[in-house]
Design a protein around this motif. Structure first.
Motif, PDB file in Angstrom:
ATOM      1  N   ASN A 166      43.590  38.036  28.922  1.00 34.31           N
ATOM      2  CA  ASN A 166      44.948  38.216  28.414  1.00 34.31           C
ATOM      3  C   ASN A 166      45.292  39.689  28.226  1.00 34.31           C
ATOM      4  OD1 ASN A 166      46.467  35.894  28.378  1.00 34.31           O
ATOM      5  ND2 ASN A 166      45.621  35.157  26.447  1.00 34.31           N
ATOM      6  N   LEU A 177      45.757  40.729  32.336  1.00 35.00           N
ATOM      7  CA  LEU A 177      46.763  40.082  33.169  1.00 35.00           C
ATOM      8  C   LEU A 177      48.100  39.959  32.448  1.00 35.00           C
ATOM      9  CD1 LEU A 177      44.490  37.204  34.507  1.00 35.00           C
ATOM     10  CD2 LEU A 177      44.957  39.393  35.598  1.00 35.00           C
ATOM     11  N   THR A 178      49.171  39.829  33.235  1.00 31.24           N
ATOM     12  CA  THR A 178      50.513  39.756  32.651  1.00 31.24           C
ATOM     13  C   THR A 178      50.870  38.365  32.163  1.00 31.24           C
ATOM     14  OG1 THR A 178      51.524  39.325  34.807  1.00 31.24           O
ATOM     15  CG2 THR A 178      51.319  41.642  34.134  1.00 31.24           C
ATOM     16  N   ALA A 179      50.233  37.327  32.681  1.00 35.67           N
ATOM     17  CA  ALA A 179      50.508  35.957  32.254  1.00 35.67           C
ATOM     18  C   ALA A 179      49.682  35.613  31.021  1.00 35.67           C
ATOM     19  CB  ALA A 179      50.188  34.981  33.382  1.00 35.67           C
ATOM     20  N   ILE A 206      47.091  33.487  29.753  1.00 39.02           N
ATOM     21  CA  ILE A 206      46.044  32.622  30.305  1.00 39.02           C
ATOM     22  C   ILE A 206      45.716  31.479  29.348  1.00 39.02           C
ATOM     23  CG2 ILE A 206      43.748  32.621  31.348  1.00 39.02           C
ATOM     24  CD1 ILE A 206      45.947  34.312  32.760  1.00 39.02           C
ATOM     25  N   SER A 247      48.906  35.235  38.420  1.00 40.63           N
ATOM     26  CA  SER A 247      49.338  36.284  37.504  1.00 40.63           C
ATOM     27  C   SER A 247      49.391  37.611  38.235  1.00 40.63           C
ATOM     28  CB  SER A 247      48.376  36.405  36.319  1.00 40.63           C
ATOM     29  OG  SER A 247      48.763  37.477  35.462  1.00 40.63           O
ATOM     30  N   SER A 248      50.221  38.494  37.726  1.00 37.43           N
ATOM     31  CA  SER A 248      50.245  39.874  38.214  1.00 37.43           C
ATOM     32  C   SER A 248      49.253  40.716  37.419  1.00 37.43           C
ATOM     33  CB  SER A 248      51.650  40.472  38.051  1.00 37.43           C
ATOM     34  OG  SER A 248      52.594  39.780  38.829  1.00 37.43           O
ATOM     35  N   ASP A 268      47.587  40.916  42.647  1.00 36.81           N
ATOM     36  CA  ASP A 268      47.928  39.634  42.053  1.00 36.81           C
ATOM     37  C   ASP A 268      46.681  38.763  42.154  1.00 36.81           C
ATOM     38  OD1 ASP A 268      47.927  39.060  44.742  1.00 36.81           O
ATOM     39  OD2 ASP A 268      50.046  38.580  44.853  1.00 36.81           O
ATOM     40  N   SER A 323      55.573  35.514  36.529  1.00 36.92           N
ATOM     41  CA  SER A 323      54.159  35.835  36.323  1.00 36.92           C
ATOM     42  C   SER A 323      53.945  36.758  35.129  1.00 36.92           C
ATOM     43  CB  SER A 323      53.581  36.493  37.587  1.00 36.92           C
ATOM     44  OG  SER A 323      54.052  37.827  37.733  1.00 36.92           O
ATOM     45  N   ASP A 334      54.592  37.406  31.001  1.00 35.98           N
ATOM     46  CA  ASP A 334      54.974  36.842  29.703  1.00 35.98           C
ATOM     47  C   ASP A 334      55.069  37.979  28.694  1.00 35.98           C
ATOM     48  OD1 ASP A 334      55.347  35.510  27.357  1.00 35.98           O
ATOM     49  OD2 ASP A 334      53.771  34.017  27.688  1.00 35.98           O
TER      50      ASP A 334
END
Length: 375
Positions: free
Chosen positions: A73, A76-78, A80, A91-92, A103, A261, A263
């Motif tokens: 988390n 990554l940008t998403a 998880i 995710s990006s 990605d 992608s 959050d």
């Protein structure tokens, strides 16, 4: 100066038998870019029957440990934490300036157990920097091979040979099982804009599984397909390919319409502050155009409106299936309205073009997301 040593697929012998010279590489692995068969006939197999492709050039990273989720988390940008075991998510990954560096497809195998599938970006360079202070183990799995069976008959071909209920496996679902009695992980997905399944197996089992899948697929008209075919079907499906569809060195996820992608409600993660600052300042947006040409346009060709440059061509194909020249492009945002008339300058030639809805093939995504599964 030493030569680059490519990773090698255990399936290279099969690729040579099919006519590949294995002269091209991607992600530091030799790939079967061409077979002796016509790539358009291969594409026909994927669209109407099924095609089997070796996508072992994807790199698989295992992430495990007490802090695995917190680490991912941060990286990554998403979010998880939203992915249940047995599911996966794209995710990006961005740098401190909010620019895309890769990605990744994240597979959740269980609590504290993850696999990351990525292409040619800088994920692995970012891993040790972000991992500092986390109780986490990160390792590349160079043994795993990935066989991707794509097409409307893929389910019929594989289902009789595994105890997994493939028909009920959701898109982006996956799980450990057996196939032809061999331990594998099966995932529903792929890069073709068709229903498909990816078989993750050990190198020692890959050749036998390749042969058995093709043998089981023979009555259905399945065949092995090359990366030439993969290039065609992924552009028809408007599926982006890092970094070829990211024209700026610091392209943001918002500029390639990958907002889904990211959050921004998630607690701090690498590049979050930059993404917050840059959201709404996009220089270009991803779009699709049809070009009035009987051939594929050259990537990098300039796009003009009334003589002024307004974008660039990224990925292209000539789709014999759709009988159109297609291009995934980056345009200044005010030029992305459907129907916008443009001019493409490809070397000394110019062609008329129009912005169209994407995906070019199956714009409602009924092949990958049938209505009966949408609940």
């Amino acid at each position: 100066m030493s030569e680059t040593v490519w990773r090698q697929s255990i399936l290279n012998g099969r690729h040579r038998e099919l006519g590949s010279k294995l002269e091209e590489s991607w992600n530091n692995m030799a790939i079967p870019q061409h077979y002796a068969t016509d790539p358009y006939l291969e594409t026909e197999a994927v669209r109407y029957r099924a095609g089997l492709i070796d996508v072992s050039a994807l790199k698989i990273i295992t992430v495990s440990g007490r802090d695995a989720l917190a680490f991912l988390n941060q990286l990554l940008t998403a979010d998880i934490a939203r992915i249940a075991p047995g599911r996966s998510m794209i995710s990006s990954i961005v740098d401190d300036q909010g620019g895309l560096i890769d990605d990744v497809l994240v597979y959740v195998d269980g609590e504290g157990q993850f696999r990351l599938s990525h292409g040619g970006g800088a994920l692995e360079e970012a891993l040790p920097e972000v991992a500092k202070g986390f109780d986490v183990a990160v390792a590349r799995d160079d043994d795993v091979h990935i066989l991707s069976l794509q097409g409307p008959l893929a389910l019929d071909i594989l289902a009789p040979h595994t105890p997994m209920d493939l028909k009920s496996l959701p898109y982006f679902g996956h799980g450990k099982t057996t196939l032809f009695g061999t331990p594998v992980s099966l995932a529903r997905g792929g890069y073709s804009a068709e229903r498909g399944y990816e078989v993750f197996c050990a190198a020692k089992d890959a050749v036998a599984l390749w042969d058995k899948i093709l043998e089981a697929g023979k009555p259905f008209g399945a065949m092995a397909v090359s990366w030439d075919c993969l290039d065609i079907v992924r552009v028809e499906g408007a599926l982006l390919f890092f970094p070829f569809d990211m024209p700026h060195k610091d392209t943001t996820p918002f500029e390639v319409l990958m907002d889904w992608s990211v959050d921004l409600s998630k607690p701090d993660f690498r590049g979050k502050a930059a993404l917050v600052r840059r959201k709404g300042t996009e220089r270009t947006h991803q779009a699709g155009i049809e070009v009035l040409a009987a051939k594929a346009i050259t990537p990098g060709a300039k796009i003009l409106k009334d003589g002024a440059e307004v974008g660039v061509v990224n990925s292209t194909t000539y789709s014999r299936h759709l009988m159109k020249s297609l291009a995934l492009v980056s345009l200044i945002p005010i030029m992305t309205a459907l129907g916008t008339a443009l001019t493409v300058r490809d070397g000394d030639e110019t062609f008329e073009a129009n912005v169209v809805r994407t995906p070019f093939y199956d714009p409602m995504r009924l092949r990958t997301h049938p209505l009966e599964e949408r609940g």
